[in-house]
Design an enzyme around this catalytic site. Structure first.
Site, PDB file in Angstrom:
ATOM      1  N   LYS A 143     -12.758  -4.397  -4.310  1.00 57.13           N
ATOM      2  CA  LYS A 143     -13.291  -3.038  -4.239  1.00 57.13           C
ATOM      3  C   LYS A 143     -12.369  -2.048  -4.939  1.00 57.13           C
ATOM      4  O   LYS A 143     -12.799  -0.983  -5.366  1.00 57.13           O
ATOM      5  CB  LYS A 143     -13.467  -2.617  -2.774  1.00 57.13           C
TER       6      LYS A 143
ATOM      7  N   LYS B 129       0.818  -1.208   0.000  1.00 55.22           N
ATOM      8  CA  LYS B 129       0.000   0.000   0.000  1.00 55.22           C
ATOM      9  C   LYS B 129       0.855   1.262   0.000  1.00 55.22           C
ATOM     10  O   LYS B 129       0.477   2.274  -0.586  1.00 55.22           O
ATOM     11  CB  LYS B 129      -0.953  -0.014   1.193  1.00 55.22           C
TER      12      LYS B 129
ATOM     13  N   LYS C 218      -8.554 -11.508  -7.891  1.00 58.11           N
ATOM     14  CA  LYS C 218      -9.836 -11.615  -7.199  1.00 58.11           C
ATOM     15  C   LYS C 218     -10.682 -10.370  -7.478  1.00 58.11           C
ATOM     16  O   LYS C 218     -10.157  -9.291  -7.767  1.00 58.11           O
ATOM     17  CB  LYS C 218      -9.627 -11.791  -5.695  1.00 58.11           C
TER      18      LYS C 218
END
Length: 332
Positions: free
Chosen positions: A200, A115, A197
């Site tokens: 969001k 991140k 996957k």
């Protein structure tokens, strides 16, 4: 909460809309756990602050997610359903556990590295100490089990390390949580990139089906789903797109892969993608209708989340009183 039952805690950040992957892979399992375990389900809104998010968006997402929990079948009469920020003990224990978490441990966290690399302009201290707050979320309720995906296992491991360190110094204060692996749960992949996957954070809107997408949008996304150059509907290595669609279709219809292959023998991908889209839309329709009813009754929604916070606070306070006494803080 019944003492003979084990306690499960799980949470979702309100950083986007709950999608089909989250529903089929997690939420459906959470619903099934309500009768077997003492369940605490939380909207992790404090964790959402580690990224740049507009206040109005955070409020909207949080209320939407809370209502979707119930629309999907989470029953606040059976579970403790609450907003993380409404229980002040989360932040308090998070700070205390910061003081029992080593800098080197946090530096090695894979998600922090990933991140930080993706958001170089916002590598904040909260992002770095995220695992300590997550440990507080779990340890505060003496959770026995935590449903985690592969991307969260490292967070559960550091939670156990922190708890062990604390317990080693002060005695058996915290329950050591174990990972809960559901018996069933579809691993839903992106419709536009079936190697990843459904997430969001998906950059391609066509890759993700949100639970509140209208019927025509759902069917359109499935019609555009990536497949392969073959035309036969069968589950096989190298057919990631079709394998993903078959997994989704199986999850919403209850049909086995063999039954699906038989049903679509001699038919093309177009027919199959349409059938998957329509089945998913049919599956989500009652959830969407229930969601609308819940959101319309604002007073009842507020009553439920306030009651959930009271239940969670009561449980959290029992742990905090023990922690304060052990570490030498004076209880008010």
């Amino acid at each position: 909460m019944e003492k003979e039952k084990k306690t499960i805690l799980s949470a979702i950040k309100p950083t986007g809309t709950l999608n089909l992957g989250g529903y089929l892979g997690a939420m459906k399992n959470w619903v099934a756990l309500q009768d077997e375990y003492n369940c605490l389900y939380c909207i992790a809104d404090l964790h959402a602050l580690t990224i740049k998010i507009e206040p109005a968006t955070l409020r909207k997402n949080s209320l939407e997610l809370f209502a979707l929990y119930m629309a999907c079948g989470i029953d606040p009469k059976k579970t403790v359903l609450f907003f993380q920020s409404h229980v002040h003990q989360h932040a308090e224990l998070g700070w205390i556990l910061d003081c029992y978490t080593m800098f080197g441990e946090l530096s090695r966290m894979t998600q922090f590295k990933d991140k930080a690399a993706k958001n170089a302009d916002n590598v904040n201290a909260g992002l770095f100490t995220y695992p300590s707050l997550m440990a507080a979320d779990i340890l505060l309720y003496q959770a026995d089990l935590v449903p985690v995906g592969e991307d969260q296992r490292q967070h559960l491991e550091i939670c156990r390390d922190i708890a062990n360190r604390f317990n080693g110094r002060y005695g058996e204060v915290f329950t050591l949580p174990d990972a809960y692996t559901p018996k069933v749960g579809a691993r839903v992949k992106s419709l536009s990139n079936p190697m990843n996957k459904m997430s969001k954070s998906e950059s391609d809107a066509n890759g993700t089906v949100d639970l509140l997408d209208p019927r025509d949008a759902i069917i359109r996304k499935f019609k555009k789903a990536v497949t392969d150059s073959d035309s036969r509907v069968r589950y096989a290595e190298g057919k990631d797109g079709i394998n993903n669609l078959m997994s989704i279709y199986s999850a919403v219809t209850g049909k086995t892969f063999s039954e699906i292959e038989k049903d679509f023998d001699g038919k093309g991908y177009g027919d199959f993608k349409l059938a998957v889209g329509e089945s998913v839309a049919d599956c989500l329709a009652p959830i969407q209708e229930k969601y609308r009813l819940i959101r319309e009754d604002k007073a009842e929604l507020e009553r439920i989340y306030r009651e959930g916070a009271e239940k969670a606070s009561y449980l959290a306070n029992k742990t905090m009183r023990k922690v304060y006494k052990k570490i030498g803080l004076i209880e008010k």
